[in-house]
Design a protein around this motif. Structure first.
Motif, PDB file in Angstrom:
ATOM      1  N   TYR A  34      42.527  33.594  38.434  1.00 38.19           N
ATOM      2  CA  TYR A  34      43.977  34.187  38.606  1.00 38.19           C
ATOM      3  C   TYR A  34      44.721  33.516  39.497  1.00 38.19           C
ATOM      4  CZ  TYR A  34      47.270  37.513  40.371  1.00 38.19           C
ATOM      5  OH  TYR A  34      48.537  38.162  40.677  1.00 38.19           O
ATOM      6  N   ASP A  36      47.973  33.581  41.625  1.00 38.22           N
ATOM      7  CA  ASP A  36      48.741  34.684  42.318  1.00 38.22           C
ATOM      8  C   ASP A  36      50.022  33.839  42.991  1.00 38.22           C
ATOM      9  OD1 ASP A  36      50.158  36.635  43.557  1.00 38.22           O
ATOM     10  OD2 ASP A  36      48.374  36.905  45.058  1.00 38.22           O
ATOM     11  N   ALA A 202      40.217  41.842  35.659  1.00 40.02           N
ATOM     12  CA  ALA A 202      41.389  42.296  36.033  1.00 40.02           C
ATOM     13  C   ALA A 202      42.206  41.644  34.706  1.00 40.02           C
ATOM     14  CB  ALA A 202      42.082  41.778  37.153  1.00 40.02           C
ATOM     15  N   TYR A 209      48.522  41.540  39.141  1.00 41.11           N
ATOM     16  CA  TYR A 209      47.120  41.944  38.381  1.00 41.11           C
ATOM     17  C   TYR A 209      46.647  43.400  38.365  1.00 41.11           C
ATOM     18  CZ  TYR A 209      45.076  42.062  42.962  1.00 41.11           C
ATOM     19  OH  TYR A 209      45.043  42.391  44.232  1.00 41.11           O
ATOM     20  N   SER A 210      46.129  43.887  37.471  1.00 39.66           N
ATOM     21  CA  SER A 210      45.461  45.296  37.405  1.00 39.66           C
ATOM     22  C   SER A 210      43.787  45.184  37.412  1.00 39.66           C
ATOM     23  CB  SER A 210      45.836  46.216  36.410  1.00 39.66           C
ATOM     24  OG  SER A 210      47.369  46.203  36.312  1.00 39.66           O
ATOM     25  N   LYS A 211      43.373  45.666  38.380  1.00 41.28           N
ATOM     26  CA  LYS A 211      41.888  45.537  38.440  1.00 41.28           C
ATOM     27  C   LYS A 211      41.092  46.526  37.447  1.00 41.28           C
ATOM     28  CE  LYS A 211      41.439  46.016  42.964  1.00 41.28           C
ATOM     29  NZ  LYS A 211      40.718  46.023  44.165  1.00 41.28           N
ATOM     30  N   LEU A 212      40.063  46.143  37.041  1.00 42.55           N
ATOM     31  CA  LEU A 212      39.305  47.129  35.932  1.00 42.55           C
ATOM     32  C   LEU A 212      38.061  47.606  36.525  1.00 42.55           C
ATOM     33  CD1 LEU A 212      39.759  44.733  32.616  1.00 42.55           C
ATOM     34  CD2 LEU A 212      40.908  47.009  33.430  1.00 42.55           C
TER      35      LEU A 212
END
Length: 212
Positions: A34, A36, A202, A209-212
């Protein structure tokens, strides 16, 4: 996620890229890093540092009338326009006006520009500015859009890119896969993490990002 972030520095040391390793899904692929770019796009001092590095790749060689900003890169775009128009013996764009614009997206995720912005593209030399380039699909859509409105695409600038060119169009970036050991991007059906049953960390896109 924040605890896993590490910093990777550009060759000049002026730009720091935050990255985290794991299993992530974008709109087009699965990736093992990821990237950022949040602060680089939003904090003025960071955006200025990015712009200075990107400007070096164009200031002596490329005429630019308009910068089209994707991925929320408008702050970088404004700083880049200022860098490119600074006075200097080698600066092609010194004292020129550069437009900094961004597209809208319709319900089919196609790019569009309203009538009031179209004169800033028609007959203009255009630089497409992106946060990151992974598969090149966004570039293809962007180039098609700019050319539809009569713009002349001069190149693509990005903070991070997996590619150096696409369809004969140069991509200039500060960071590349060589800066991220083991970086890999996979088609959904070919993702080795999925085949091993490793869950996604994510969902990621240009917003974050959106964490899972």
């Amino acid at each position: 996620m924040e605890q896993r972030m590490q910093k990777v520095y550009s060759r000049s040391g002026a730009v720091a890229l935050k990255v985290a390793q794991g299993h992530f899904a974008t709109n087009h692929s699965h990736i093992n890093y990821y990237i950022d770019i949040t602060t680089l796009k939003t904090r003025l001092s960071d955006a200025e540092a990015v712009a200075r590095e990107l400007a070096q790749k164009y200031v002596t060689s490329t005429v630019i009338d308009t910068i089209v900003c994707l991925d929320g890169t408008q702050v970088i775009g404004a700083c880049l326009a200022r860098e490119l128009t600074k006075s200097g013996l080698a600066s092609i764009n010194a004292h020129q006006s550069i437009y900094v614009i961004r597209p809208e997206y319709n319900s089919n995720s196609q790019l569009l520009f309203r009538d009031n912005l179209q004169p800033m593209l028609s007959g203009k030399h255009v630089l497409i500015l992106m946060a990151s380039v992974a598969t090149g699909k966004t570039i293809n859509k962007s180039v098609e859009c700019v050319q539809y409105y009569g713009g002349i695409v001069q190149g693509v600038a990005a903070v991070y890119s997996t590619m150096k060119s696409i369809d004969g169009l140069d991509i200039q970036s500060i960071f590349s896969p060589s800066d991220l050991p083991g970086y890999a991007s996979y088609e959904f059906k070919d993702c080795p993490y999925c085949k091993q049953g490793i869950k996604l960390d994510a969902l990621v896109n240009s917003f974050g990002y959106s964490k899972l």
